[in-house]
Enzyme design. Structure first.
Site, PDB file in Angstrom:
ATOM      1  N   ARG A  70       0.679  -1.270   0.018  1.00  0.00           N
ATOM      2  CA  ARG A  70       0.037   0.115  -0.013  1.00  0.00           C
ATOM      3  C   ARG A  70       0.898   1.235   0.147  1.00  0.00           C
ATOM      4  NH1 ARG A  70      -3.015  -3.699   2.717  1.00  0.00           N
ATOM      5  NH2 ARG A  70      -2.211  -2.951   5.020  1.00  0.00           N
ATOM      6  N   GLU A 107       3.675 -10.120  14.924  1.00  0.00           N
ATOM      7  CA  GLU A 107       2.983 -10.563  16.298  1.00  0.00           C
ATOM      8  C   GLU A 107       3.336 -12.123  16.377  1.00  0.00           C
ATOM      9  OE1 GLU A 107      -1.327  -9.699  16.238  1.00  0.00           O
ATOM     10  OE2 GLU A 107      -1.349 -10.189  18.139  1.00  0.00           O
TER      11      GLU A 107
HETATM   12  P1  AMP Z   1       3.621  -2.120  11.509  1.00  0.00           P
HETATM   13  O1  AMP Z   1       4.677  -2.853  11.100  1.00  0.00           O
HETATM   14  O2  AMP Z   1       2.732  -2.659  12.772  1.00  0.00           O
HETATM   15  O3  AMP Z   1       3.875  -0.736  11.979  1.00  0.00           O
HETATM   16  O4  AMP Z   1       2.480  -2.473  10.573  1.00  0.00           O
HETATM   17  C1  AMP Z   1       2.330  -1.460   9.334  1.00  0.00           C
HETATM   18  C2  AMP Z   1       2.080  -2.276   8.153  1.00  0.00           C
HETATM   19  O5  AMP Z   1       0.776  -2.962   8.428  1.00  0.00           O
HETATM   20  C3  AMP Z   1       1.493  -1.235   7.146  1.00  0.00           C
HETATM   21  O6  AMP Z   1       2.240  -1.536   5.879  1.00  0.00           O
HETATM   22  C4  AMP Z   1       0.182  -1.082   7.210  1.00  0.00           C
HETATM   23  O7  AMP Z   1      -0.328  -1.248   5.689  1.00  0.00           O
HETATM   24  C5  AMP Z   1      -0.406  -2.507   7.635  1.00  0.00           C
HETATM   25  N1  AMP Z   1      -1.382  -2.268   8.707  1.00  0.00           N
HETATM   26  C6  AMP Z   1      -1.009  -2.732  10.219  1.00  0.00           C
HETATM   27  N2  AMP Z   1      -2.387  -2.232  10.736  1.00  0.00           N
HETATM   28  C7  AMP Z   1      -3.139  -2.004  10.121  1.00  0.00           C
HETATM   29  C8  AMP Z   1      -4.598  -1.487  10.072  1.00  0.00           C
HETATM   30  N3  AMP Z   1      -5.200  -1.281  11.436  1.00  0.00           N
HETATM   31  N4  AMP Z   1      -5.086  -0.740   9.075  1.00  0.00           N
HETATM   32  C9  AMP Z   1      -4.441  -1.162   7.969  1.00  0.00           C
HETATM   33  N5  AMP Z   1      -3.426  -1.360   7.529  1.00  0.00           N
HETATM   34  C10 AMP Z   1      -2.713  -1.723   8.609  1.00  0.00           C
END
Ligand code: AMP
Length: 182
Positions: A70, A107
């Protein structure tokens, strides 16, 4: 039209109204921020790219990285707006030439991201873009890839920041900017 003195900056609320929240996707307990409803709105899409780009107008940027998948919706448009190149960071086994890889914690388990080894030259100024900052694991891994190639991370930019997950703390060494906070 770029955001300037004659075009007021979009309000958080007007852009937030274009983002669809999908409860329990992709699994129970996750509130998914769906930006496809923002992308299909001609004004919302442009205002998002303009406002993010405007934030970096005075930052030296040689290359904008988009994180699969995205991040690709926003990073190339921002690269054009900032007069920079675009580099994709991809999931494993997609890039055809020599890559550098990084593994990061999910996770449950681990995941991996890759960049072409010659995508960034030593000392280049690199801006990293993704749609959502959640825990910060993904974007911090991408910053690690840039540093492996001896690039300089000048910023990490996001459309949406989920503040309660404290991703910003994981990125404390960097300049972090988000357009919309939840
Ligand atoms: P993180 O590594 O936990 O910061 O997760 C980031 C990645 O996961 C990004 O590429 C987002 O597109 C996706 N992501 C995580 N949580 C969400 C959410 N609640 N809604 C949409 N995309 C999410």
């Amino acid at each position: 039209m770029p955001v300037n003195a004659t075009t007021p900056a979009p309000t958080q609320e007007s852009l937030k109204a274009l983002i669809r929240e999908v409860p329990d996707f992709p699994k129970p307990g996750i509130n998914f921020y769906d930006i496809t409803t923002l992308l299909k709105d001609r004004n919302g899409f442009r205002e998002t790219v303009d406002a993010l780009s405007e934030h970096y107008r005075k930052t030296p940027v040689d290359v904008v990285i988009g994180i699969e998948a995205r991040g690709y919706f926003f990073a190339p448009a921002m690269a054009l707006a900032l007069g920079a190149g675009f580099v994709p960071v991809r999931k494993p086994k997609k890039l055809p030439h020599t890559v550098r890889s990084i593994e990061y914690q999910l996770e449950y388990g681990t995941d991996q991201l890759e960049i072409h080894a010659d995508a960034i030259a030593r000392g280049q100024n690199v801006l990293i873009i993704d749609d959502v900052l959640a825990t910060g694991g993904t974007s911090s891994a991408v910053a690690g890839l840039v540093e492996m190639l001896e690039g300089r991370v000048v910023g990490l930019g996001f459309v949406i920041e989920l503040g309660f997950l404290k991703g910003r703390e994981k990125l404390a060494r960097y300049d972090v900017f988000s357009l919309l906070q939840y």
